[in-house]
Scaffold this motif. Structure first.
Motif, short mmCIF file in Angstrom:
data_model
loop_
_atom_site.label_atom_id
_atom_site.label_comp_id
_atom_site.label_asym_id
_atom_site.label_seq_id
_atom_site.Cartn_x
_atom_site.Cartn_y
_atom_site.Cartn_z
N LYS A 193 0.55 -1.42 0.22
CA LYS A 193 0.11 0.39 -0.22
C LYS A 193 1.02 1.42 0.24
CE LYS A 193 -3.99 -2.80 0.87
NZ LYS A 193 -5.05 -2.55 0.07
N ASN A 194 1.96 0.88 -0.10
CA ASN A 194 2.94 2.57 -0.22
C ASN A 194 3.00 3.37 1.09
OD1 ASN A 194 3.88 1.64 -2.93
ND2 ASN A 194 2.12 2.43 -3.44
N ASN A 195 2.87 1.97 2.18
CA ASN A 195 3.29 2.72 3.31
C ASN A 195 1.77 3.56 3.81
OD1 ASN A 195 5.45 1.19 4.03
ND2 ASN A 195 6.15 2.94 3.33
N LYS A 196 0.53 3.58 3.12
CA LYS A 196 -0.60 4.26 3.37
C LYS A 196 -1.63 3.10 3.89
CE LYS A 196 0.86 8.71 1.00
NZ LYS A 196 0.68 9.19 -0.27
N PRO A 197 -2.13 3.92 4.34
CA PRO A 197 -2.97 2.68 5.56
C PRO A 197 -4.30 2.61 4.72
CG PRO A 197 -2.11 3.91 7.49
CD PRO A 197 -1.17 4.11 6.06
N ASP A 198 -5.36 2.32 4.72
CA ASP A 198 -6.42 2.06 5.11
C ASP A 198 -7.11 0.99 4.92
OD1 ASP A 198 -6.27 -0.64 2.97
OD2 ASP A 198 -6.16 0.08 1.22
N ILE A 199 -8.71 1.10 5.23
CA ILE A 199 -9.72 0.05 5.81
C ILE A 199 -9.39 -0.72 5.78
CG2 ILE A 199 -11.57 0.67 4.49
CD1 ILE A 199 -11.67 0.10 8.37
N GLU A 200 -8.76 -1.73 4.65
CA GLU A 200 -8.62 -2.98 4.76
C GLU A 200 -8.06 -3.65 4.99
OE1 GLU A 200 -8.19 -6.14 0.57
OE2 GLU A 200 -9.12 -3.79 0.51
N SER A 201 -7.09 -2.69 5.30
CA SER A 201 -5.10 -3.25 5.75
C SER A 201 -5.20 -3.63 6.88
CB SER A 201 -4.39 -2.41 4.92
OG SER A 201 -4.33 -1.08 5.56
N LEU A 202 -5.99 -2.41 6.94
CA LEU A 202 -5.20 -1.82 8.70
C LEU A 202 -6.63 -3.66 9.59
CD1 LEU A 202 -6.56 1.87 9.63
CD2 LEU A 202 -4.48 0.50 9.87
N SER A 203 -7.30 -3.86 9.34
CA SER A 203 -8.06 -5.44 9.48
C SER A 203 -7.46 -6.73 9.17
CB SER A 203 -9.00 -5.55 8.67
OG SER A 203 -9.35 -6.11 6.52
N HIS A 204 -6.51 -6.05 8.36
CA HIS A 204 -5.67 -7.44 8.58
C HIS A 204 -3.87 -7.69 9.68
CE1 HIS A 204 -7.58 -7.84 4.19
NE2 HIS A 204 -7.07 -8.71 4.26
N LEU A 205 -4.23 -6.45 10.57
CA LEU A 205 -3.39 -5.87 11.52
C LEU A 205 -3.35 -7.19 12.58
CD1 LEU A 205 -2.28 -2.74 11.08
CD2 LEU A 205 -0.69 -5.12 9.95
N LYS A 206 -3.99 -8.18 12.40
CA LYS A 206 -3.96 -9.21 13.50
C LYS A 206 -3.14 -8.89 14.88
CE LYS A 206 -7.26 -10.82 10.67
NZ LYS A 206 -8.82 -10.59 10.95
N VAL A 207 -1.71 -9.51 14.54
CA VAL A 207 -0.75 -8.97 16.13
C VAL A 207 -0.48 -7.82 16.30
CG1 VAL A 207 1.88 -9.02 16.54
CG2 VAL A 207 0.70 -10.73 15.03
N MET A 208 -0.70 -7.01 16.05
CA MET A 208 -1.25 -5.31 16.47
C MET A 208 -2.69 -5.53 17.26
SD MET A 208 1.75 -3.32 16.21
CE MET A 208 0.59 -2.37 17.38
N SER A 209 -3.93 -6.22 16.38
CA SER A 209 -5.34 -6.10 17.02
C SER A 209 -5.10 -6.90 18.68
CB SER A 209 -6.08 -6.74 16.25
OG SER A 209 -6.12 -6.34 15.35
N MET A 210 -4.11 -7.99 18.75
CA MET A 210 -3.54 -8.52 20.08
C MET A 210 -2.81 -7.82 21.32
SD MET A 210 -2.31 -12.28 17.78
CE MET A 210 -2.07 -13.41 19.15
N ALA A 211 -1.88 -7.15 20.31
CA ALA A 211 -1.13 -6.67 20.89
C ALA A 211 -2.46 -5.14 22.27
CB ALA A 211 -0.26 -5.94 20.76
N PHE A 212 -2.67 -5.36 21.36
CA PHE A 212 -4.08 -3.55 21.59
C PHE A 212 -4.72 -3.88 22.79
CE2 PHE A 212 -3.10 -1.14 17.83
CZ PHE A 212 -3.01 -0.35 18.38
N TYR A 213 -5.72 -5.64 22.13
CA TYR A 213 -6.45 -6.00 23.23
C TYR A 213 -5.90 -6.36 24.28
CZ TYR A 213 -10.02 -5.93 19.43
OH TYR A 213 -10.36 -6.05 18.72
#
Length: 245
Positions: A193-213
């Motif tokens: 994504k050229n380092n520009k996140p969108d809603i689709e790419s953010l939904s695939h950040l599973k490890v980061m989601s686990m860290a936040f939870y």
């Protein structure tokens, strides 16, 4: 609203990069004030759009009011003391009036723009104003209600988000194996994504989601909110209830 998030975060990370380049990789950076400023910037952009600079002043006033209120709570309670013209009481009332006036000015500007036929901005305030269109008389939100909603959004969103980010950075620094996994995940997903996140790419950040939870589980984001385990809990870290590793 993701482009607004990305812009605010990129500006802060870019400034951190410059600090490291100037002082070397061994320098220390106090990230808390930076994160407070960043979350204020993000919320200002998403709440007020093009008026986000005016929104920044609201955060300054809200922070000052919070400190004055905390100081007032620490004093012995005296009936009627809040009505006395003390320096602290006068400053609280002045800050509240200024905050109200800024928000009133932003709302009035939006109402005039809407009456002139301009498109409604896709931010929190624009959404609130848009929600009143088509409502029967007396059924929509009043201007005062909309102002209070914006004040609550600013007050409740800034510090809680900053606290979440700080604790996440602390825990990832303590558990660097997870930090490396999170970094690798971000690189893999955002490279395309050229380092520009969108809603689709953010939904695939599973490890980061686990860290936040996990951070949310360990550290409540609201001051003076305690958690207590009322019974012993025994868990098997190797398997969950479904038997999956």
């Amino acid at each position: 609203m993701i482009p607004a998030f990305h812009q605010s975060c990129s500006e802060v990370v870019g400034k951190w990069d410059n600090i490291v380049l100037d002082k070397g990789s061994s320098c220390e950076v106090d990230v808390w004030p930076w994160l407070m400023s960043m979350t204020a910037d993000v919320i200002s952009r998403t709440a007020f759009g093009s008026s986000y600079k005016e929104g920044h002043r609201i955060f300054e006033l809200q922070a000052e009011l919070s400190e004055l209120i905390i100081q007032a709570f620490r004093k012995a309670f005296i009936p009627g003391y809040s009505s006395l013209p003390t320096q602290g009481n006068r400053r609280m009332k002045a800050a509240a009036r200024e905050s109200q006036a800024i928000l009133r000015g932003i709302v009035d500007k939006r109402l005039r723009a809407r009456e002139a036929g301009e498109a409604t901005s896709q931010d929190l305030l624009g959404t609130l104003l848009e929600s009143n269109l088509g409502q029967g008389k007396g059924n929509g939100m009043s201007i005062e209600d909309e102002i209070e909603e914006c004040k609550l959004f600013c007050f409740a969103g800034q510090e809680t988000t900053s606290v979440l980010l700080v604790w996440t950075m602390i825990l990832l620094s303590q558990h660097q194996d997870w930090q490396e996994r999170a970094q690798e995940e971000v690189r893999l997903i955002l490279d395309d994504k050229n380092n520009k996140p969108d809603i689709e790419s953010l939904s695939h950040l599973k490890v980061m989601s686990m860290a936040f939870y996990e951070v949310l589980r360990l550290y409540p984001l609201v001051s003076l909110l305690r958690r207590e385990v009322n019974k012993d809990v025994v868990t098997d870290v190797r398997r969950n209830k479904c038997g999956n590793r």
